[in-house]
Design an enzyme around this catalytic site. Structure first.
Site, mmCIF file in Angstrom:
data_model
loop_
_atom_site.group_PDB
_atom_site.id
_atom_site.type_symbol
_atom_site.label_atom_id
_atom_site.label_comp_id
_atom_site.label_asym_id
_atom_site.label_seq_id
_atom_site.Cartn_x
_atom_site.Cartn_y
_atom_site.Cartn_z
ATOM 1 N N ASP A 1 70.976 61.745 119.114
ATOM 2 C CA ASP A 1 70.209 62.269 117.984
ATOM 3 C C ASP A 1 69.381 61.150 117.362
ATOM 4 O O ASP A 1 68.566 61.400 116.481
ATOM 5 C CB ASP A 1 71.169 62.877 116.934
ATOM 6 C CG ASP A 1 70.404 63.551 115.804
ATOM 7 O OD1 ASP A 1 69.487 64.346 116.111
ATOM 8 O OD2 ASP A 1 70.707 63.276 114.622
ATOM 9 N N GLU B 1 62.749 54.931 116.716
ATOM 10 C CA GLU B 1 62.410 56.277 116.212
ATOM 11 C C GLU B 1 61.597 56.225 114.910
ATOM 12 O O GLU B 1 60.904 57.174 114.556
ATOM 13 C CB GLU B 1 63.695 57.078 115.965
ATOM 14 C CG GLU B 1 64.524 56.532 114.801
ATOM 15 C CD GLU B 1 65.809 57.322 114.538
ATOM 16 O OE1 GLU B 1 66.629 57.438 115.465
ATOM 17 O OE2 GLU B 1 65.980 57.809 113.413
ATOM 18 N N HIS C 1 66.814 63.068 115.166
ATOM 19 C CA HIS C 1 67.600 62.613 114.016
ATOM 20 C C HIS C 1 67.760 63.760 113.020
ATOM 21 O O HIS C 1 67.337 63.667 111.864
ATOM 22 C CB HIS C 1 66.935 61.394 113.354
ATOM 23 C CG HIS C 1 67.887 60.588 112.517
ATOM 24 N ND1 HIS C 1 67.744 59.233 112.335
ATOM 25 C CD2 HIS C 1 68.988 60.935 111.803
ATOM 26 C CE1 HIS C 1 68.713 58.788 111.539
ATOM 27 N NE2 HIS C 1 69.478 59.809 111.218
ATOM 28 N N ARG D 1 73.275 55.611 114.595
ATOM 29 C CA ARG D 1 72.043 54.823 114.515
ATOM 30 C C ARG D 1 71.634 54.386 115.910
ATOM 31 O O ARG D 1 72.470 53.943 116.707
ATOM 32 C CB ARG D 1 72.240 53.587 113.622
ATOM 33 C CG ARG D 1 72.257 53.868 112.127
ATOM 34 C CD ARG D 1 70.904 54.379 111.617
ATOM 35 N NE ARG D 1 70.889 54.681 110.194
ATOM 36 C CZ ARG D 1 71.140 55.865 109.644
ATOM 37 N NH1 ARG D 1 71.418 56.910 110.420
ATOM 38 N NH2 ARG D 1 71.083 56.038 108.347
HETATM 39 C C1 COI Z 1 71.800 59.336 106.918
HETATM 40 O O1 COI Z 1 72.063 60.024 105.920
HETATM 41 O O2 COI Z 1 72.299 58.204 107.061
HETATM 42 C C2 COI Z 1 70.899 59.858 107.944
HETATM 43 O O3 COI Z 1 70.930 59.356 109.033
HETATM 44 C C3 COI Z 1 69.920 60.931 107.607
HETATM 45 C C4 COI Z 1 68.594 60.428 107.228
HETATM 46 C C5 COI Z 1 67.869 59.488 108.080
HETATM 47 C C6 COI Z 1 67.673 61.398 106.582
#
Ligand code: COI
Length: 326
Positions: free
Chosen positions: A256, A261, A293, A232
């Site tokens: 990423d 974002e 991401h 994150r």
């Molecule tokens: C998650 O699954 O926690 C991700 O970061 C992917 C999402 C933001 C689609």
């Protein structure tokens, strides 16, 4: 049984259709995120599912509860966009997705290698027929100490992947997992900062981890440290990262995710005036790799994200325990 899915991407539609047949449920697909402005769309449905851009706030949960809807399944692993404390108090059920950690773990290794081998610069140069080697000399993994912060499913998988490279692996987590034994040594965070050449974050975003990478923690790290973040954005203070790159404290950065974002990533914003100055400034450095991401984004993850939403809502509506309840 009727559910409504928000933030549905084109590539999820086939899976929603497939599971809707398999479960015998009616499923309404909405591309927008779920907000207070469109929550009325959910009236009459038994459960709601979203991705990570919808904010499942206390107010939104109360609104859903008032409409007779008592559960929401996020198709993401992270659930920092949900007010879990309020949900527990209000009796609103929340669950996340437990798609395989392999996609993010693979991607993390890719970013580590790209950062260590200066691949962004090499790629840029190739585009303009500049095949020089100057400044591209890399480092080899077996010669390095790599620190994994967070040894949940993804962190553990990254450690598994790293074992083949022959590097020394250090790990940090508040909960130590016996599965890590023999592959990595648990140490405290300061030791990770002091001894690691590469540090990769795999921790959830919670109060105690927010902005854990800041000027103070950077000061404790080796000069030229390589930082990787596939978790994150808010785990890192972006101003501190900029200081780290400008001062050369940070040797390379592969992100990423980045704070701010939301509203930019996963959208085509080519013709828009973007307001995130730090994001644009960081992106232009030759030793900073930024992707949108997408570490999670594989065929296996996407089908499982949708499946998890069906499973979670099924258990909640039946009043059964749900293994992905948060
Ligand atoms: C998650 O699954 O926690 C991700 O970061 C992917 C999402 C933001 C689609």
């Amino acid at each position: 049984m009727k559910i409504i899915a928000f933030e549905v991407r084109e590539d999820e539609r086939d899976y929603f259709e497939r599971f809707s047949k398999e479960y015998g449920w009616e499923v309404k697909l909405v591309t927008d995120k779920l907000t207070l402005d469109n929550v009325e769309l959910a009236r009459g449905y038994n459960g709601v599912t979203t991705l990570g851009w919808s904010q499942i706030t206390a107010e939104l949960q109360d609104k859903l509860l008032a409409m007779g809807i008592s559960c929401c399944a996020t198709r993401t692993v992270g659930y920092d966009h949900m007010d879990v404390k309020h949900a527990r108090e209000a009796g609103f059920k929340l669950c996340n997705a437990n798609y395989p950690p392999t996609g993010v773990a693979d991607y993390t290794i890719m970013l580590i290698l790209m950062a260590l081998r200066n691949y962004k610069q090499a790629l840029w140069r190739g585009q303009v027929n500049d095949y020089s080697l100057q400044g591209l000399r890399g480092r080899e993994m077996h010669d390095l100490t790599i620190g994994i912060v967070g040894t949940g499913r993804i962190g553990k998988k990254v450690i598994d992947n790293l074992t083949g490279f022959g590097c020394r692996i250090l790990a940090y987590d508040v909960y130590q997992d016996s599965a890590v034994a023999g592959k990595a040594d648990y140490v405290d965070l300061d030791t990770i900062y002091r001894e690691c050449d590469v540090i990769s974050l795999h921790t959830p975003l919670i109060e105690s981890t927010a902005y854990m990478i800041n000027c103070e923690s950077l000061e404790k790290m080796k000069d030229g440290v390589v930082l990787i973040n596939c978790a994150r954005g808010e785990l890192m203070d972006v101003e501190a990262l900029i200081w780290g790159i400008e001062s050369k404290k940070i040797g390379a950065l592969a992100l990423d995710v980045i704070e701010g974002e939301r509203g930019i990533y996963h959208q085509d914003r080519r013709t828009d005036i973007l307001q995130n100055k730090n994001m644009a400034y960081l992106r232009q450095f030759p030793n900073v790799i930024m992707t949108q991401h997408l570490a999670f984004y594989t065929d296996i993850a996407v089908i499982n994200m949708v499946r998890c939403a069906f499973e979670g809502i099924k258990h909640f509506v039946a009043g059964e325990p749900c293994e992905t309840e948060v």
